[in-house]
Design a protein around this motif. Structure first.
Motif, short mmCIF file in Angstrom:
data_model
loop_
_atom_site.label_atom_id
_atom_site.label_comp_id
_atom_site.label_asym_id
_atom_site.label_seq_id
_atom_site.Cartn_x
_atom_site.Cartn_y
_atom_site.Cartn_z
N ILE A 15 0.89 -0.95 0.09
CA ILE A 15 -0.01 0.00 0.06
C ILE A 15 0.66 1.37 -0.10
O ILE A 15 1.96 1.33 0.26
CB ILE A 15 -1.02 -0.20 1.23
CG1 ILE A 15 -0.33 0.13 2.53
CG2 ILE A 15 -1.89 -1.19 1.17
CD1 ILE A 15 -1.24 0.18 3.91
N ARG A 19 0.11 5.71 3.87
CA ARG A 19 -0.73 4.97 4.59
C ARG A 19 -0.28 3.99 5.42
O ARG A 19 -1.32 3.41 6.45
CB ARG A 19 -1.79 4.22 3.18
CG ARG A 19 -2.47 5.49 2.73
CD ARG A 19 -3.75 4.68 2.10
NE ARG A 19 -4.38 5.77 1.32
CZ ARG A 19 -5.44 5.22 0.43
NH1 ARG A 19 -5.77 3.96 0.40
NH2 ARG A 19 -6.20 6.11 -0.22
N PHE A 23 -2.35 2.40 8.56
CA PHE A 23 -3.08 1.12 8.25
C PHE A 23 -2.72 0.04 9.31
O PHE A 23 -3.19 -0.73 9.92
CB PHE A 23 -2.78 0.50 6.98
CG PHE A 23 -3.54 -0.36 6.37
CD1 PHE A 23 -4.67 -0.17 5.64
CD2 PHE A 23 -3.29 -1.83 6.46
CE1 PHE A 23 -5.70 -1.23 5.38
CE2 PHE A 23 -4.05 -2.98 6.15
CZ PHE A 23 -5.29 -2.19 5.42
N SER A 75 -7.14 -1.28 1.64
CA SER A 75 -6.45 0.33 1.13
C SER A 75 -6.98 0.34 -0.46
O SER A 75 -6.72 -0.21 -1.16
CB SER A 75 -4.85 0.16 1.25
OG SER A 75 -4.37 1.60 0.66
N ILE A 80 -9.17 4.30 2.96
CA ILE A 80 -9.36 3.13 3.78
C ILE A 80 -10.64 2.63 4.18
O ILE A 80 -11.54 3.22 4.47
CB ILE A 80 -8.25 3.09 4.88
CG1 ILE A 80 -6.93 3.33 4.47
CG2 ILE A 80 -8.48 2.02 6.07
CD1 ILE A 80 -5.89 3.58 5.56
#
Length: 152
Positions: A15, A19, A23, A75, A80
């Motif tokens: 991803i 992020r 995440f 994602s 998200i």
């Protein structure tokens, strides 16, 4: 957008870098708060938790021979996503979540049937998702699933 991966670490590595930290925090929040009995893994192009076949041998009716999915995170291109099958299947839980959301976020709730979308990473209400993760046991999820979805 599905991310094909062989493990949770592999998924996170694929991803966007900006992020990855949030995440991982979302993953840990869910993982640390789920009742015992759910197993984690990567499937359907997402990271998720399910009821393992050892616990529920009948598995998921849509994909026979696979564990019964419960919560997933993904994602996507612009957000998200947090998927919780319990809010799709249990109206009381959905109503609770919809009522609680404004207490944890100034943003408007962006939601589908079982999917909550977060466009800004800083807007993910971790405390609310932790509480949501604690609200359903494996046994309760199996019972709700069999009552609502399982073809008899």
């Amino acid at each position: 957008m599905q991310i094909q991966s062989v493990s949770i670490e592999d998924y996170i590595s694929k991803i966007p870098e900006e992020r990855q930290e949030i995440f991982k925090k979302l993953f840990d929040t869910i993982n640390d708060n789920l009742p015992k009995g759910f197993s984690q893994g990567s499937s359907y192009g997402m990271i998720g938790w399910s009821v393992p076949l050892e616990t529920y041998p009948a598995g998921y009716h849509c994909t026979p021979g696979t564990p019964l999915p419960f919560i997933s995170i993904a994602s996507q291109k612009n957000f998200i996503a947090f998927y919780h099958m319990g809010i799709y299947a249990k109206p009381d839980l959905l109503n609770w979540f919809v009522e609680e959301f404004p207490k944890h976020s100034k943003k408007k709730l962006d939601m589908g049937k079982s999917c909550v979308r977060f466009k800004k990473m800083e807007d993910i209400p971790m405390e609310l998702l932790a509480e949501m993760s604690r609200k359903m046991t494996v046994e309760e999820w199996i019972d709700i699933y069999e009552t609502n979805f399982k073809k008899k």
